[in-house]
Design a protein around this motif. Structure first.
Motif, PDB file in Angstrom:
ATOM      1  N   GLY A 238      30.451  31.309 -37.014  1.00 53.75           N
ATOM      2  CA  GLY A 238      31.383  30.206 -37.146  1.00 53.75           C
ATOM      3  C   GLY A 238      32.782  30.701 -36.877  1.00 53.75           C
ATOM      4  N   GLU A 239      33.511  31.003 -37.949  1.00 49.12           N
ATOM      5  CA  GLU A 239      34.913  31.395 -37.788  1.00 49.12           C
ATOM      6  C   GLU A 239      35.091  32.682 -36.989  1.00 49.12           C
ATOM      7  OE1 GLU A 239      36.916  32.649 -41.410  1.00 49.12           O
ATOM      8  OE2 GLU A 239      34.976  32.864 -42.416  1.00 49.12           O
ATOM      9  N   HIS A 240      34.129  33.583 -37.014  1.00 50.57           N
ATOM     10  CA  HIS A 240      34.250  34.851 -36.289  1.00 50.57           C
ATOM     11  C   HIS A 240      33.515  34.835 -34.944  1.00 50.57           C
ATOM     12  CE1 HIS A 240      36.025  36.263 -39.963  1.00 50.57           C
ATOM     13  NE2 HIS A 240      34.904  36.120 -40.635  1.00 50.57           N
ATOM     14  N   ASP A 241      32.981  33.684 -34.572  1.00 49.51           N
ATOM     15  CA  ASP A 241      32.250  33.572 -33.327  1.00 49.51           C
ATOM     16  C   ASP A 241      33.211  33.606 -32.145  1.00 49.51           C
ATOM     17  OD1 ASP A 241      29.322  32.716 -32.479  1.00 49.51           O
ATOM     18  OD2 ASP A 241      30.705  31.640 -31.166  1.00 49.51           O
ATOM     19  N   ALA A 242      32.742  34.137 -31.023  1.00 47.21           N
ATOM     20  CA  ALA A 242      33.586  34.208 -29.831  1.00 47.21           C
ATOM     21  C   ALA A 242      34.084  32.834 -29.404  1.00 47.21           C
ATOM     22  CB  ALA A 242      32.803  34.858 -28.692  1.00 47.21           C
ATOM     23  N   THR A 243      33.284  31.807 -29.626  1.00 45.10           N
ATOM     24  CA  THR A 243      33.673  30.460 -29.194  1.00 45.10           C
ATOM     25  C   THR A 243      34.810  29.881 -30.027  1.00 45.10           C
ATOM     26  OG1 THR A 243      31.969  29.488 -30.621  1.00 45.10           O
ATOM     27  CG2 THR A 243      31.356  29.953 -28.334  1.00 45.10           C
ATOM     28  N   ALA A 244      35.071  30.480 -31.188  1.00 48.45           N
ATOM     29  CA  ALA A 244      36.084  29.926 -32.098  1.00 48.45           C
ATOM     30  C   ALA A 244      37.513  30.249 -31.670  1.00 48.45           C
ATOM     31  CB  ALA A 244      35.839  30.432 -33.525  1.00 48.45           C
ATOM     32  N   VAL A 245      37.692  31.108 -30.663  1.00 49.29           N
ATOM     33  CA  VAL A 245      39.060  31.459 -30.257  1.00 49.29           C
ATOM     34  C   VAL A 245      39.717  30.350 -29.433  1.00 49.29           C
ATOM     35  CG1 VAL A 245      38.473  33.907 -30.217  1.00 49.29           C
ATOM     36  CG2 VAL A 245      38.468  32.617 -28.075  1.00 49.29           C
TER      37      VAL A 245
END
Length: 362
Positions: free
Chosen positions: A119-126
Motif C-alpha cells: 500500500g503506502e510503500h508500494d512502487a505505485t504509491a509514488v
C-alpha cells in the motif's frame, strides 16, 4: 523508488490516475473500469501484475496488451533517464512500474494503476492520483504487510491520497481505519453503496448474467461502476462486456476452470461460486500461504487434489503439502496429464496457472 522517481518526475506527463489497492479483486476491478472508460472514448492504460505467460500482460492500453516492441522502446528511453546506480537500485516491480507509467504518460486520459502487494510503500504509491479504489482487504502476504487485519489495512489504506471509494468489507476494522484516515488526511471517502442507485444494481445483475460473473466479480464490477459515478461518466451495460481479466474463474473448456487466486478470501469466493459441484483441484502453494485453511475452505468442492510441479524458490516442499492433505482427509496424487472425464479447477497462484497452461497448450 521515491527518490529515483522524484528526480525524473518531470519526464512524466500524467492524466487522471486511479489507484487500486486491497487484497483481492484489484485486477478485475481495474480491467472492468479500464474497458468501460475505453469504450466511452477515453485513452486508457491499465497496469496490472503479475503476468501469467507474457510480460506485456502487465501493460494494457486501449483494449489490448502493449506490443513488446513498444515496451522495448520505452525501456531504452527509461534507461537513458536513469543513472546506472539508480537502475540497479530498483526492484523488478519498481522498474516495471516506471516503465509502464512512462509508456502511458503522454498518451492517456486515464491510467488505472494496480498496486502490487503493498500500500503506502508500494512502487505505485509514488504517483499522485485522483482517486483510490479499495477492494476487499483480508489476510495475505503477512510477512510483508503485518500479522493481523488491522496492520494490513493500515499499510494498504495509508496509500490513499485524495478521494477514496471503498468496496464492501468483511472486517469492520477496515472501515474504522478508513474513518481515522479521513480525519487525519482530509480525505473524501465513500462506501461503494453510497454511489450506486437501484438502476446501477440492476445493471450489475444484467452484466453478471451476460458475462456469467461469479459473486465476487460482481463486487469488483460494483466498485468500477462507482468510480465512473464519481467522475460523473455515464455508462451502459455493454461497456462492460468482454472485460473480464483472464485467470479469474476463467473457463478454458467446459471441464476446466482456472483462477489465479491464492489466499483464503479467494478460496471462500470460489467455493461459494462453485458450490454443489466437485472438481479435481490442480494445486500447489507458496510457503508463506495459509494452505491448510485454503484447502479446508475448498474441501467441499474437491473430489481429489493433483499436485502440479512449480519451479519457484517460494514453493512449499511437497512433503508438507502432502501431510496437510492427509490431515484433512483429501485424496491426492501428482498431476501428470489431463483426462477428459474429469472436471478441473486450477488454483493456487499465478505460478500454478502458468505451469498448468504450459501443459495444456503443449
Amino acid at each position: 523508488m521515491p527518490c529515483v522517481y522524484g528526480r525524473i518526475s518531470s519526464q512524466f506527463k500524467f492524466p487522471k490516475i486511479i489507484h487500486i489497492i486491497g487484497t483481492n479483486g484489484k485486477g478485475t476491478t481495474g480491467r472492468f473500469l479500464a474497458t468501460a472508460l475505453y469504450k466511452k472514448g477515453y485513452r486508457v492504460g491499465h497496469y496490472t501484475s503479475p503476468h501469467i505467460l507474457q510480460f506485456n500482460e502487465r501493460v494494457w492500453f486501449n483494449g489490448s496488451d502493449v506490443a513488446m516492441e513498444c515496451l522495448e522502446s520505452t525501456h531504452k528511453k527509461l534507461l537513458a533517464l536513469l543513472t546506472q546506480d539508480e537502475a540497479e537500485s530498483l526492484s523488478y516491480f519498481e522498474y516495471t512500474t516506471l516503465l509502464a507509467m512512462l509508456y502511458y504518460s503522454d498518451k492517456s486520459d486515464f491510467v488505472v494503476l494496480e498496486a502490487g502487494l503493498g500500500g503506502e510503500h508500494d512502487a505505485t504509491a509514488v504517483f499522485a492520483n485522483d482517486l483510490t479504489l479499495v477492494t476487499p482487504i483480508a489476510m495475505d502476504h503477512e510477512a510483508f504487510l503485518g500479522s493481523d487485519i488491522e496492520s494490513i489495512a493500515k499499510t494498504k489504506l495509508n496509500a490513499a491520497q485524495k478521494a477514496v471509494i471503498i468496496a464492501k468489507q468483511r472486517y469492520k476494522v477496515v472501515y474504522d481505519i478508513m474513518n481515522e484516515l479521513q480525519k487525519e488526511k482530509g480525505l473524501q471517502t465513500f462506501r461503494v453503496e453510497e454511489l450506486l442507485d437501484e438502476k446501477d444494481r440492476q445493471n450489475i445483475l444484467k452484466i453478471a448474467e451476460h458475462e456469467i460473473l461469479a459473486t465476487y466479480l460482481q463486487t469488483n464490477l460494483a466498485l468500477a461502476i462507482a468510480a465512473l459515478k464519481y467522475f460523473k461518466i455515464e455508462y451502459s451495460v455493454e461497456d462492460f462486456y468482454n472485460a473480464k481479466l483472464f485467470g479469474r474463474l476463467s473457463v478454458l473448456e467446459k471441464n476446466i476452470i482456472v483462477d489465479v487466486g491464492h489466499n483464503v478470501l479467494a478460496a471462500e469466493s470460489i467455493s461459494e461460486s462453485l458450490k454443489n459441484n466437485k472438481y479435481t483441484l490442480v494445486y500447489n502453494s507458496y510457503k508463506d500461504k495459509n494452505y491448510k485453511e485454503i484447502l479446508s475452505v475448498l474441501k467441499p468442492i474437491i473430489e481429489t487434489v493433483e499436485l502440479i510441479d512449480v519451479y519457484n524458490a517460494r514453493v512449499e516442499e511437497s512433503g508438507y503439502l502432502q501431510q496437510t492433505l492427509e490431515d484433512l482427509g483429501i485424496n491426492y496424487s501428482k498431476f501428470k496429464k489431463l483426462e477428459t472425464e474429469k472436471k478441473y479447477l486450477v488454483f493456487g497462484s499465478f505460478s500454478v496457472v502458468e505451469a498448468f497452461l504450459k501443459v495444456y497448450r503443449g
